[in-house]
Scaffold this active site. Structure first.
Site, PDB file in Angstrom:
ATOM      1  N   SER A   5       5.971  -4.124 -19.891  1.00  0.00           N
ATOM      2  CA  SER A   5       4.733  -4.321 -20.713  1.00  0.00           C
ATOM      3  C   SER A   5       3.372  -4.241 -20.522  1.00  0.00           C
ATOM      4  CB  SER A   5       4.622  -6.118 -21.316  1.00  0.00           C
ATOM      5  OG  SER A   5       5.856  -6.862 -21.615  1.00  0.00           O
TER       6      SER A   5
ATOM      7  N   GLU B 136      15.105   0.330  22.687  1.00  0.00           N
ATOM      8  CA  GLU B 136      15.533   0.952  22.587  1.00  0.00           C
ATOM      9  C   GLU B 136      16.156   1.858  22.930  1.00  0.00           C
ATOM     10  OE1 GLU B 136      13.869   1.955  19.979  1.00  0.00           O
ATOM     11  OE2 GLU B 136      12.499   0.188  19.689  1.00  0.00           O
TER      12      GLU B 136
END
Length: 868
Positions: free
Chosen positions: A386, A111
């Site tokens: 649809s 990190e």
């Protein structure tokens, strides 16, 4: 000597020029000095402001360093679900001394490799992030240190903006002044999210490995260090392959930075993760979306801030159905329910279930591996495809009273200006189709045809009543019939709308919050249901439900949604929409449906669709998710039935036509149509025809008998026919028959005979046309016939080959049906309409023919041919 003064002047000018240049350099130096000084002062002031801003935020939020007393969430049965905290989730804190050194090194290597060196922000990483952001023209690179991530976790939201990043940096610098590196890394590891509802390194170790921190092996530490970058993608339960690949990256970083040896790295990379036998999901992992949603609703309804709500010890009673929610979470955790992605960006999904009888939200999932305060896709807008047809086409058509489920629509390829909708069905453009079949098979052409017939304004008005706010200018077009909208809709909105179909046309208010009480049991909020509105007639709701049930029947697009109770619903798929990319892959896949008790909506797709991230399957996978979830989620709920209004009669249209035949009789030059009769009284037949160059079918004629003749055909043309049964008493037209096409051959022209010298046209011929083709003079009249009656030889009256108003003989209408000429046959009256002009191949008249002049049967039961 003459050059002396000029030379002196030149030297003076040169000296003056040098002096001017020197002065300019001095001015620039002074200017640069003061500019630099100002910049330094501004930098110092800016730095102090950043420090002061961070110090102020820390001073105002000291309580955030302590996990406060939490409010409690309860489910629909009053059972405690979880306790709220500032960051949410489950957490067990751990002291710095209890965190293995190798665990800290794994996190730092992954990190923030310069964690021990910087003072809260890493200028090198920030510079790299800025460059990448400029290149991408968006905030794509974080560049955050561990201290910044802690600042964000404690005080800020997840958005990426300049001001948020600036505030984050100021808090990070302040944290570095107030806390030691050991304290910062400890706070970070106690608060970071590790997926699956686990917050903090201790909880993560227990959940994923059923182990204490001190007992973790290197490969396990690397696995945990790999997760925070993307908890949903890199946790070993949902994505073991991605997790192992990311673990290898962590181990490589640790090796490169000197924390482990080559042998240690290789050994740790080779281990495969296996779930602990007694592993269970953390208590509120499956409920995270619902909890976030109900907290937002509670903030809105109570007037409290979220922080006040979380730490005030309140009791929050909700509509959560823990059974339904756990089933949803289980199915969303199953990777087999989703398409495989080409990388770590996985296909996403969302689902919501609502009890439409009272509006209570039973559960919701905002995405796969949803994290606390993550993106809740239940309230994110997508194109509905649809699934929107019931909202803008079929619903408003039924509500208008002009259309019914059995009404015949036209599924034909048609362009409306520049808009040319196309069918995606295997068999395209089938022509006439009942509305029920159009919806069942999700046919596009017929849906747009219907919207065009009834008007876009009608569709927009109905959508507005159903709770959709469409763009009044940009959405005023036929594309809305296929769900092509400017801004899209959310699964939440779709669930609310479909709930109205299920609720006899009445509005439904989906809600998750029932009541809030404080520590003293004082009620701060109590849900009060609004008065429902009748959004459509109960008859419309019933007809829509009846039609949408067909979607889940054989031949429908949503058969995978079927469960052990009646289901009505609609699928929806949208194309990828990437300009210039030709592929059949899609962007969104929907299923919106309901039983008599609950309504549920499922959406699947990528958060961002691009050429590498499209879904290959259609809405069938969403329908399957609906079926898998609802089957188990609704267990124990008493079965109900769809309500049927008292004014709806079980009247069904006539059955479809069978054994339809269409044959061209070349000798008689007409098309003979026949089919099997339909049982019942008052049944009529509608015959439709379309010439090859025509766009639409037209009704050719009506008939009471299961056979008609189309005499109005032309050589060299092609005609397509179909037939429907029609019940006039109910105004119902049955399912169209198969379509049959008949090719009419080109006519052969025979030269007329020439008179031989001294000869005449052979007696009995009538004229130059060959016998038997139905033209004037045809019919093989015997020699000498035709003139006895005083008419034209072999003509059969005024209308050639017709058997019309003129008697079917060669004479005048004074003696109907006779003609007083030998060889005239038995002939009924030629005044009877409907002659078909047929003559046997041997040229002799049929029994009952008016005569043999080619007009055929003087009297038949067939009606006269209609004019198209």
């Amino acid at each position: 000597m003459a050059d002396g003064p000029r030379s002196t002047r030149n030297k003076k000018v040169e000296k003056k020029g040098k002096k001017t240049k020197t002065n300019k350099k001095r001015k620039w130096a002074v200017w640069l000095f003061f500019t630099g000084a100002v910049a330094i002062v501004c930098g110092i002031i800016g730095y102090l402001l950043i420090i002061l801003n961070g110090e102020r935020i820390l001073a105002d939020n000291q309580d955030k360093f302590i996990l406060p007393e939490s409010s409690t969430i309860y489910d629909a049965k009053g059972k405690e679900v979880t306790k709220l905290s500032q960051a949410g989730g489950n957490r067990e804190t751990v002291e710095f001394a209890d965190i293995p050194l190798l665990m800290r090194e794994a996190v730092i290597a992954t990190e923030d490799r310069r964690f021990e060196e910087h003072s809260g922000i890493d200028l090198y990483s920030i510079g790299r992030a800025v460059v990448k952001d400029i290149v991408a023209r968006s905030a794509v690179e974080g560049g955050s240190t561990i201290t910044q991530q802690l600042a964000k976790n404690l005080f800020l939201t997840q958005d990426k903006t300049f001001f948020r990043k600036a505030t984050e940096a100021s808090i990070a610098i302040a944290l570095e002044h107030k806390k030691t590196k050991d304290e910062i890394i400890t706070m970070y590891l106690n608060r970071i999210y590790f997926g699956k509802g686990a917050y903090g390194i201790k909880e993560a170790a227990s959940f994923y490995f059923d182990a204490e921190l001190k007992d973790l092996k290197l490969w396990q530490m690397a696995t945990l260090a790999a997760i925070p970058k993307a908890p949903g993608n890199y946790n070993p339960i949902n994505n073991p392959i991605n997790s192992q690949e990311r673990r290898s990256v962590v181990l490589q970083l640790m090796f490169d930075q000197g924390y482990i040896t080559q042998a240690e790295m290789d050994e740790a990379k080779a281990v495969e993760y296996k779930r602990p036998a007694n592993q269970t999901s953390t208590s509120d992992d499956s409920n995270l979306t619902f909890i976030d949603y109900v907290v937002d609703e509670a903030v809105e309804k109570s007037g409290l801030t979220e922080e006040e709500l979380r730490v005030g010890g309140y009791k929050i009673y909700t509509t959560l159905n823990t059974q339904a929610q756990s089933v949803m979470a289980r199915e969303f955790e199953d990777d087999d329910n989703f398409e495989k992605s080409v990388d770590d960006k996985q296909v996403q999904g969302a689902m919501i279930i609502v009890d439409h009888r009272n509006g209570e939200i039973q559960g919701m999932v905002g995405g796969r591996d949803y994290v606390n305060k993550g993106t809740n896709r239940v309230v994110e807008r997508r194109q509905p495809g649809s699934a929107f047809k019931p909202i803008t086409v079929y619903g408003p058509a039924i509500e208008s009273g002009d259309w019914f489920p059995w009404s015949i629509l036209q599924d034909v390829k048609t362009c409306y200006g520049s808009y040319c909708p196309s069918d995606s069905n295997k068999v395209k453009y089938i022509g006439p189709v009942p509305m029920r079949q159009s919806l069942k098979e999700s046919r596009n052409a017929s849906a747009v045809w219907l919207l065009n017939e009834m008007g876009v304004k009608t569709g927009l008005k109905f959508a507005d009543k159903m709770g959709f706010t469409l763009d009044s200018s940009k959405d005023r077009n036929l594309a809305i019939g296929l769900g092509g909208l400017t801004n899209g809709v959310t699964p939440f909105e779709m669930a609310r709308a479909y709930s109205a179909f299920a609720n006899e046309g009445k509005s439904v208010d989906p809600h998750a919050l029932i009541k809030i009480t404080d520590k003293n049991e004082e009620v701060l909020y109590q849900y009060d249901a609004p008065q429902p509105e009748q959004l459509m007639s109960p008859k419309t709701a019933y007809y829509m439900t009846d039609m949408m049930q067909a979607v889940t029947e054989k031949g429908g697009t949503g058969t995978a949604a079927r469960i052990d109770r009646p289901v009505a619903g609609k699928t929806g798929t949208t194309q990828h929409g990437i300009p210039g990319l030709k592929t059949g892959y899609n962007r969104d896949a929907w299923f919106a449906g309901y039983t008599a008790e609950w309504t549920a909506v499922v959406w699947m797709g990528y958060d961002i669709t691009d050429k590498n991230h499209m879904i290959k399957k259609s809405s069938a996978q969403s329908a399957a998710m609906f079926g898998k979830v609802m089957k188990d989620a609704i267990k124990g709920v008493k079965k109900d039935s769809f309500a049927k209004p008292s004014d709806v009669q079980e009247e069904k249209p006539p059955v479809g036509i069978t054994n339809f035949n269409a044959i061209y009789d070349e000798a008689a030059a007409y098309v003979k149509l026949s089919w099997s009769p339909i049982e019942g009284e008052g049944v009529q037949y509608h015959v439709y025809r379309k010439e090859a160059s025509e766009k639409d079918f037209i009704k050719l004629l009506d008939s009471l008998e299961p056979a008609v003749d189309d005499m109005n055909v032309a050589p060299g043309m092609s005609y397509t026919y179909y037939v429907t049964a029609y019940d006039a008493s109910k105004n119902m037209e049955g399912t169209p028959s198969d379509q049959l096409t008949v090719e009419i051959p080109e006519a052969e022209i025979t030269p007329p005979p020439t008179d031989e010298p001294g000869g005449e046209i052979p007696p009995g011929d009538g004229n130059e046309t060959p016998p038997g083709d139905g033209e004037p003079g045809d019919g093989n009249t015997p020699p000498g016939d035709g003139n006895d009656g005083g008419g034209t030889p072999g003509n059969g009256g005024e209308t050639p080959g017709n058997g019309g108003e003129t008697p079917g003989n060669g004479g005048q209408p004074t003696d109907p049906g006779n003609g007083n000429t030998p060889g005239n046959g038995t002939g009924d009256s030629g005044n009877t309409p409907g002659g078909d002009g047929s003559v046997p191949a041997d040229g002799q008249p049929d029994p009952g023919a008016g005569n043999a002049n080619g007009n055929g049967n003087g009297a038949t039961n067939s009606p006269p041919p209609a004019t198209p």
